[in-house]
Design a protein around this motif. Structure first.
Motif, PDB file in Angstrom:
ATOM      1  N   GLY A 202      39.496 -32.786-147.541  1.00 55.49           N
ATOM      2  CA  GLY A 202      40.239 -34.110-147.950  1.00 55.49           C
ATOM      3  C   GLY A 202      40.425 -34.898-147.588  1.00 55.49           C
ATOM      4  N   PHE A 203      38.618 -35.011-146.749  1.00 59.17           N
ATOM      5  CA  PHE A 203      37.670 -36.638-146.264  1.00 59.17           C
ATOM      6  C   PHE A 203      37.664 -37.037-147.905  1.00 59.17           C
ATOM      7  N   CYS A 204      36.912 -36.648-148.494  1.00 57.17           N
ATOM      8  CA  CYS A 204      36.296 -37.699-149.793  1.00 57.17           C
ATOM      9  C   CYS A 204      37.619 -38.091-150.799  1.00 57.17           C
ATOM     10  N   ALA A 205      38.605 -36.977-150.564  1.00 55.25           N
ATOM     11  CA  ALA A 205      39.684 -37.498-151.030  1.00 55.25           C
ATOM     12  C   ALA A 205      41.081 -38.735-150.438  1.00 55.25           C
ATOM     13  N   ASP A 206      40.989 -38.867-148.898  1.00 53.61           N
ATOM     14  CA  ASP A 206      41.241 -39.970-148.635  1.00 53.61           C
ATOM     15  C   ASP A 206      40.673 -40.855-148.495  1.00 53.61           C
ATOM     16  N   ALA A 207      39.554 -40.583-148.768  1.00 52.45           N
ATOM     17  CA  ALA A 207      38.352 -41.872-149.336  1.00 52.45           C
ATOM     18  C   ALA A 207      38.249 -42.208-150.663  1.00 52.45           C
ATOM     19  N   GLY A 208      39.133 -41.748-151.272  1.00 51.51           N
ATOM     20  CA  GLY A 208      39.723 -42.073-152.707  1.00 51.51           C
ATOM     21  C   GLY A 208      38.550 -41.794-153.542  1.00 51.51           C
ATOM     22  N   LEU A 209      37.456 -40.668-152.815  1.00 54.55           N
ATOM     23  CA  LEU A 209      36.740 -40.281-154.316  1.00 54.55           C
ATOM     24  C   LEU A 209      36.413 -38.461-154.210  1.00 54.55           C
ATOM     25  N   ASP A 210      36.352 -38.891-156.313  1.00 57.18           N
ATOM     26  CA  ASP A 210      36.279 -37.911-156.780  1.00 57.18           C
ATOM     27  C   ASP A 210      34.819 -37.100-156.863  1.00 57.18           C
ATOM     28  N   VAL A 211      35.026 -35.760-156.273  1.00 55.32           N
ATOM     29  CA  VAL A 211      33.286 -35.391-155.682  1.00 55.32           C
ATOM     30  C   VAL A 211      32.595 -34.053-156.480  1.00 55.32           C
ATOM     31  N   THR A 212      31.417 -34.372-157.142  1.00 54.94           N
ATOM     32  CA  THR A 212      30.437 -33.196-158.282  1.00 54.94           C
ATOM     33  C   THR A 212      29.762 -32.743-156.936  1.00 54.94           C
ATOM     34  N   ILE A 213      29.754 -31.577-156.801  1.00 53.40           N
ATOM     35  CA  ILE A 213      28.845 -30.988-156.242  1.00 53.40           C
ATOM     36  C   ILE A 213      27.452 -30.579-157.310  1.00 53.40           C
ATOM     37  N   ALA A 214      25.891 -31.312-157.177  1.00 54.04           N
ATOM     38  CA  ALA A 214      25.209 -30.218-157.913  1.00 54.04           C
ATOM     39  C   ALA A 214      24.155 -29.716-157.325  1.00 54.04           C
ATOM     40  N   SER A 215      23.913 -28.649-158.092  1.00 54.29           N
ATOM     41  CA  SER A 215      22.523 -27.401-157.555  1.00 54.29           C
ATOM     42  C   SER A 215      21.177 -28.352-157.543  1.00 54.29           C
ATOM     43  N   GLY A 216      20.783 -27.565-156.261  1.00 49.59           N
ATOM     44  CA  GLY A 216      19.366 -28.261-156.351  1.00 49.59           C
ATOM     45  C   GLY A 216      18.106 -26.937-155.621  1.00 49.59           C
ATOM     46  N   ARG A 217      16.925 -27.649-156.062  1.00 46.39           N
ATOM     47  CA  ARG A 217      15.900 -26.202-156.058  1.00 46.39           C
ATOM     48  C   ARG A 217      15.209 -27.208-154.662  1.00 46.39           C
ATOM     49  N   GLY A 218      15.105 -27.884-153.373  1.00 45.05           N
ATOM     50  CA  GLY A 218      14.259 -28.069-152.927  1.00 45.05           C
ATOM     51  C   GLY A 218      14.593 -29.851-152.412  1.00 45.05           C
ATOM     52  N   SER A 219      13.907 -29.948-151.243  1.00 43.67           N
ATOM     53  CA  SER A 219      13.670 -31.696-151.568  1.00 43.67           C
ATOM     54  C   SER A 219      13.541 -32.135-152.218  1.00 43.67           C
ATOM     55  N   SER A 220      12.541 -31.599-153.576  1.00 43.01           N
ATOM     56  CA  SER A 220      11.612 -32.732-154.510  1.00 43.01           C
ATOM     57  C   SER A 220      12.480 -32.639-155.373  1.00 43.01           C
ATOM     58  N   ASP A 221      13.300 -31.582-155.687  1.00 40.97           N
ATOM     59  CA  ASP A 221      13.614 -31.825-156.808  1.00 40.97           C
ATOM     60  C   ASP A 221      14.740 -32.641-156.882  1.00 40.97           C
ATOM     61  N   ALA A 222      15.680 -32.708-155.662  1.00 39.94           N
ATOM     62  CA  ALA A 222      16.962 -33.589-154.887  1.00 39.94           C
ATOM     63  C   ALA A 222      16.079 -35.207-155.173  1.00 39.94           C
ATOM     64  N   ILE A 223      14.859 -34.749-155.125  1.00 40.64           N
ATOM     65  CA  ILE A 223      14.503 -36.751-154.987  1.00 40.64           C
ATOM     66  C   ILE A 223      15.247 -37.280-156.621  1.00 40.64           C
ATOM     67  N   SER A 224      14.111 -36.028-157.128  1.00 37.05           N
ATOM     68  CA  SER A 224      13.520 -36.661-158.581  1.00 37.05           C
ATOM     69  C   SER A 224      15.325 -36.883-159.112  1.00 37.05           C
ATOM     70  N   ARG A 225      16.065 -35.892-158.590  1.00 31.91           N
ATOM     71  CA  ARG A 225      17.453 -36.226-159.776  1.00 31.91           C
ATOM     72  C   ARG A 225      18.160 -37.898-159.174  1.00 31.91           C
ATOM     73  N   LEU A 226      17.964 -37.411-157.668  1.00 37.38           N
ATOM     74  CA  LEU A 226      18.251 -39.191-157.597  1.00 37.38           C
ATOM     75  C   LEU A 226      17.709 -40.029-158.130  1.00 37.38           C
ATOM     76  N   ALA A 227      16.493 -39.988-158.153  1.00 38.39           N
ATOM     77  CA  ALA A 227      15.843 -40.731-158.805  1.00 38.39           C
ATOM     78  C   ALA A 227      15.422 -41.202-160.257  1.00 38.39           C
ATOM     79  N   ALA A 228      16.924 -39.971-160.799  1.00 33.95           N
ATOM     80  CA  ALA A 228      16.446 -39.821-162.373  1.00 33.95           C
ATOM     81  C   ALA A 228      17.957 -40.468-162.814  1.00 33.95           C
ATOM     82  N   GLY A 229      18.784 -40.426-161.780  1.00 32.37           N
ATOM     83  CA  GLY A 229      20.125 -40.944-161.615  1.00 32.37           C
ATOM     84  C   GLY A 229      21.340 -39.891-162.393  1.00 32.37           C
ATOM     85  N   SER A 230      20.876 -39.208-162.049  1.00 33.60           N
ATOM     86  CA  SER A 230      21.719 -37.892-162.425  1.00 33.60           C
ATOM     87  C   SER A 230      22.894 -37.389-161.616  1.00 33.60           C
ATOM     88  N   SER A 231      22.170 -37.243-160.243  1.00 31.53           N
ATOM     89  CA  SER A 231      22.851 -37.668-158.843  1.00 31.53           C
ATOM     90  C   SER A 231      23.445 -38.837-158.403  1.00 31.53           C
TER      91      SER A 231
END
Length: 331
Positions: free
Chosen positions: A48-77
């Motif tokens: 409940g730490f996220c909810a207590d901070a007023g956040l509704d968090v969705t967790i997206a799967s990843g396949r390595g750091s390069s993939d994670a950086i690409s998804r963050l850069a694209a704005g999908s996360s």
């Protein structure tokens, strides 16, 4: 007397209240499969730490750091975990709009694993040994550097590439003298060794001089610029979740299982405990949790530039981070 518009007004108010209660949406990007080393985000949601901070968090799967950086850069996360070395390389080479906001692993997870009393007792002892590694691990990028630190090159050992799932069996059956793996897998490999009647030891590359930051919390630049207050609340809640993992590992592991039921509590707990040593250690005691100490950050960039063949002078280490969301941080 109630007007005909009142029910509609009440409905609109109720919908507005529901939206507010749901919290600000944030998409969190994993850098790999769920497990104990990913516990903080599951703790943040389940405890409940996220909810207590007023956040509704969705967790997206990843396949390595390069993939994670690409998804963050694209704005999908919006925000998520990835190796800061991967971020530095991507930002230096492609100018991706992603910035590190919090250090998580202040020591690299890279290591050799071997069997105790085999004569392979230190990183320098790797000379002449048969070593297996996964083709896709980021450890391969740093292997030449750690070998150089002990006066060796890859020509001084027999290196084999194998599927990650085959590394443990290869070590247990004596097909190789050692394997390249992360310290977050210590419990898994020691467990396999116990089943095979062997004692497995890890030789962390950090102990041989490969001192650098590794896993970090990174965010999409537009997210930081357009929703800085949401980002600040998330970082604070995430940091609280990391601290919860340290003080309540059993409960933290259960939070992961609660959200990912196919995982076994014992396996999650083992990986979590392995991970905590990369987060809480002598560096943390000196600099604090989540802090990017300027000297260590600069040393990390030097190592990454050397490993990736990048022009170190083209960027300063501070180009890759913001201190606005760190404890007492600015800029």
């Amino acid at each position: 007397m109630m007007s005909k518009s009142t029910p509609l007004a009440a409905l609109a108010f109720a919908l507005s209240a529901t939206t507010a209660l749901a919290g600000d949406p944030v998409t969190y990007q994993l850098d790999w499969l769920p497990g104990g080393d990913k516990a903080p985000i599951y703790v943040c949601v389940d405890q409940g730490f996220c909810a207590d901070a007023g956040l509704d968090v969705t967790i997206a799967s990843g396949r390595g750091s390069s993939d994670a950086i690409s998804r963050l850069a694209a704005g999908s996360s919006d925000i998520g975990m990835a190796d800061i070395g991967a971020l530095m390389a991507a930002k230096a080479q492609e100018g991706v709009g992603v910035t590190s906001v919090l250090s998580v692993f202040n020591k690299g997870p890279h290591a050799f694993y071997t069997v105790k009393d085999s004569g392979f007792d230190s990183v320098a002892d790797v000379k002449g040994k048969k070593i297996a590694t996964s083709p896709f691990t980021s450890s391969n990028v740093y292997l030449p550097l750690v070998l150089q630190d002990v006066g060796l090159t890859e020509a001084d050992l027999e290196l084999t590439k194998a599927d990650a799932g085959a590394l443990g069996p290869m070590l247990m059956t004596g097909q190789v003298d050692g394997i390249v793996a992360w310290m977050t897998d210590l419990s898994r490999y020691t467990g396999q060794g116990k089943d095979a009647g062997k004692e497995i030891i890890a030789l962390p590359w950090s102990a041989a001089g490969l001192e650098l930051y590794s896993a970090a919390l990174n965010a999409n630049d537009a997210f930081l610029a357009e929703r800085p207050e949401v980002a600040a609340r998330f970082v604070a809640a995430f940091k609280k979740s990391i601290e919860f993992c340290q003080t309540n590992p059993e409960e933290a592991a259960q939070s992961v299982v609660n959200m990912v039921p196919e995982l076994e509590h014992g396996d999650v707990l083992g990986s979590l405990n392995d991970m905590l040593g990369l987060v809480f250690n002598d560096v943390t005691e000196e600099d604090g949790l989540g802090v990017f100490e300027p000297g260590r950050l600069a040393a990390t960039w030097t190592r990454v530039a050397a490993a990736q063949g990048l022009d170190e002078s083209a960027h300063g280490a501070e180009d890759f981070v913001t201190r606005s969301f760190q404890p007492g941080g600015e800029g």
